[in-house]
Design a protein around this motif. Structure first.
Motif, mmCIF file in Angstrom:
data_model
loop_
_atom_site.group_PDB
_atom_site.id
_atom_site.type_symbol
_atom_site.label_atom_id
_atom_site.label_comp_id
_atom_site.label_asym_id
_atom_site.label_seq_id
_atom_site.Cartn_x
_atom_site.Cartn_y
_atom_site.Cartn_z
ATOM 1 N N MET A 259 6.704 37.416 -12.737
ATOM 2 C CA MET A 259 5.269 37.749 -12.633
ATOM 3 C C MET A 259 5.029 39.244 -12.819
ATOM 4 O O MET A 259 4.077 39.658 -13.483
ATOM 5 C CB MET A 259 4.721 37.312 -11.265
ATOM 6 N N LEU A 260 5.901 40.067 -12.214
ATOM 7 C CA LEU A 260 5.744 41.525 -12.368
ATOM 8 C C LEU A 260 5.853 41.917 -13.838
ATOM 9 O O LEU A 260 5.080 42.749 -14.329
ATOM 10 C CB LEU A 260 6.812 42.269 -11.554
ATOM 11 N N HIS A 261 6.802 41.299 -14.545
ATOM 12 C CA HIS A 261 6.972 41.657 -15.963
ATOM 13 C C HIS A 261 5.836 41.100 -16.825
ATOM 14 O O HIS A 261 5.468 41.700 -17.832
ATOM 15 C CB HIS A 261 8.334 41.210 -16.470
ATOM 16 N N GLU A 262 5.297 39.951 -16.440
ATOM 17 C CA GLU A 262 4.148 39.428 -17.206
ATOM 18 C C GLU A 262 2.974 40.407 -17.129
ATOM 19 O O GLU A 262 2.292 40.638 -18.115
ATOM 20 C CB GLU A 262 3.722 38.059 -16.662
ATOM 21 N N GLU A 263 2.744 40.949 -15.940
ATOM 22 C CA GLU A 263 1.660 41.941 -15.794
ATOM 23 C C GLU A 263 2.076 43.265 -16.440
ATOM 24 O O GLU A 263 1.242 43.986 -16.997
ATOM 25 C CB GLU A 263 1.320 42.145 -14.305
ATOM 26 N N ARG A 267 1.481 48.579 -15.404
ATOM 27 C CA ARG A 267 0.153 48.110 -14.960
ATOM 28 C C ARG A 267 0.178 47.749 -13.479
ATOM 29 O O ARG A 267 -0.804 47.945 -12.773
ATOM 30 C CB ARG A 267 -0.282 46.914 -15.801
ATOM 31 N N VAL A 268 1.286 47.209 -13.019
ATOM 32 C CA VAL A 268 1.408 46.893 -11.584
ATOM 33 C C VAL A 268 1.285 48.180 -10.776
ATOM 34 O O VAL A 268 0.549 48.251 -9.787
ATOM 35 C CB VAL A 268 2.766 46.196 -11.298
ATOM 36 N N ARG A 271 -2.257 49.504 -10.846
ATOM 37 C CA ARG A 271 -3.128 48.705 -9.952
ATOM 38 C C ARG A 271 -2.961 49.171 -8.507
ATOM 39 O O ARG A 271 -3.941 49.339 -7.779
ATOM 40 C CB ARG A 271 -2.751 47.214 -10.107
ATOM 41 N N HIS A 347 0.546 40.949 -4.091
ATOM 42 C CA HIS A 347 -0.343 39.969 -4.719
ATOM 43 C C HIS A 347 -1.765 40.143 -4.176
ATOM 44 O O HIS A 347 -2.162 39.481 -3.225
ATOM 45 C CB HIS A 347 0.205 38.571 -4.387
ATOM 46 N N ASN A 349 -6.013 41.236 -5.313
ATOM 47 C CA ASN A 349 -7.011 41.547 -6.345
ATOM 48 C C ASN A 349 -8.197 42.284 -5.704
ATOM 49 O O ASN A 349 -8.203 42.537 -4.496
ATOM 50 C CB ASN A 349 -7.444 40.285 -7.092
#
Ligand SMILES: Cc1ncc(COP(=O)(O)O)c(C=O)c1O
Length: 388
Positions: A259-263, A267-268, A271, A347, A349
């Protein structure tokens, strides 16, 4: 019992994404079978990609405190001197572990409002002409104060002295949330934990290990068994563990790093910085102070908020939990009752952050804390102005 979902906004353990929870719920597999080797090699690779190292790594089925001890016993001998720092509660606890193991701790006092001072590192190492200090141990993100130490500057200070001490860095509350580079920054042992930026439940801790640390391990004299890198690296080369691993947490680790690499790691990290800035905008607008007093050391992971004199942070936290179902971090050690900590990591938003800040504002009104209304709006404005 309240409706809706509980908000776990402590600075770790952090919220575990549903995808990770589902991965953890897969049936446990044989940890000596062929399927496991694939998992073991994959998670070690994934872990290294987050630590940014091409060197060795190990995964302990233990909380972060175990990995603190493991870093010391694998590399040091009884009576060795370690340079450690009172950045806050975690710097203090780690020094306690070192003393318990029979190490001599040079403990640099601190004000719990700032990070490790690179100038002090340089000064202490320069004065140690006999090279009695064998390691410098820094907490990257001090979770009790919301202060992030400047590791590259600490490394540069060490390099200027030419001192051979090892560099240990606790990234338990920064890994996966804050830019970190084990190889590039010349760290010898990186210590990580599962339950914060890696978005997993508690129960795993990690080491990234440099070639220099491996060499130190060959002559280290402290007793070690469970923590011993030797058997772990030997089994790890084939994707296995020398003992029963926390198999299902490893399923979770595989998913969480994916998931970290998908974002995208950059960018993580961005954020986290943005959510931290929005939180500080709220605190400033409330007329309150953040615990960290050095702007370039503001933590992207959490913000510790100092209470106005005469007001108890725990009373506020209890009211916010009881009435609004939001868990905030308590003040630890010296800061007990004097600060509350807002976790904005992992995790999370924008609505999660705004809901948390809104609940804090409502809680302050409820218990009669003197504050200026509008902080939650200031955070919303920051998020709107910086929306991608
Ligand atoms: C920076 C830091 N170091 C060490 C620890 C101790 O880790 P654990 O509680 O997983 O043993 C923590 C826990 O919160 C931490 O935040």
């Amino acid at each position: 019992m309240s409706s809706g979902r509980h908000f776990l906004q402590i600075p770790g353990p952090s919220n575990v994404p549903d995808r990770v929870l589902r991965a953890i719920s897969y049936p446990t597999i044989d940890h000596r079978g062929p399927e496991f080797a694939e998992l073991g090699l994959d998670v070690l690779d994934k872990l290294k990609s987050v630590m940014r190292t091409e060197s060795e790594a190990v995964i302990y089925p233990a909380s972060g405190t175990g990995a603190w001890e493991a870093a010391l016993v694998n590399t040091l001998s009884p009576g060795d001197r370690v340079l450690m720092f009172e950045t806050g509660q975690f710097g203090t606890l780690w020094a306690g572990v070192a003393r318990d193991l029979g190490l001599e701790v040079d403990f640099v006092p601190g004000d719990w409002r700032s990070g490790v001072d690179p100038a002090v590192v340089e000064e202490r190492l320069s004065a140690d002409t006999e090279h009695r200090i064998k390691a410098v141990a820094a907490v990257h993100n001090e979770t009790s104060t919301g202060v992030t130490s400047r590791i590259p500057e600490i490394r540069a200070a060490m390099d200027r002295t030419g001192h051979p001490a090892l560099l240990f860095v606790d990234t338990i509350s920064s890994l996966g949330s804050v830019d970190y580079r084990h190889d590039e920054w010349g760290v010898d042992v990186t210590i990580g934990g599962s339950q914060k930026g890696l978005m997993l439940p508690p129960g795993l801790s990690f080491h990234g290990i440099s070639a220099k640390a491996l060499q130190a391990a060959e002559s280290a004299g402290l007793p070690r068994s469970y923590w011993n890198w030797g058997p772990m690296l030997a089994s790890g080369a084939g994707g296995y563990f020398p003992y029963t691993p926390a198999t299902n947490l490893l399923f979770g680790l595989r998913e969480a790093v994916a998931m970290l690499h998908e974002e995208g790691l950059e960018r993580v990290f961005a954020r986290h910085r943005r959510f931290a800035a929005a939180t500080r905008a709220a605190v400033a607008d409330w007329g309150l102070e953040v615990q960290c007093r050095v702007e370039e050391e503001y933590s992207p992971v959490l913000t510790a908020v100092a209470m106005p004199d005469g007001h108890d942070a725990d009373k506020l936290r209890t009211a916010i939990l009881d009435h609004f179902d939001v868990s905030l971090g308590a003040g630890l050690g010296k800061l007990s009752g004097r600060v509350f900590r807002i976790g904005h990591l992992g995790h999370l938003n924008e609505p999660g952050l705004l809901g948390t800040l809104g609940a804090i504002e409502a809680g302050m009104r409820l218990v009669g804390i003197p504050y200026r209304p509008g902080g939650a709006t200031a955070a919303a404005e920051h998020l709107a102005d910086t929306a991608a």
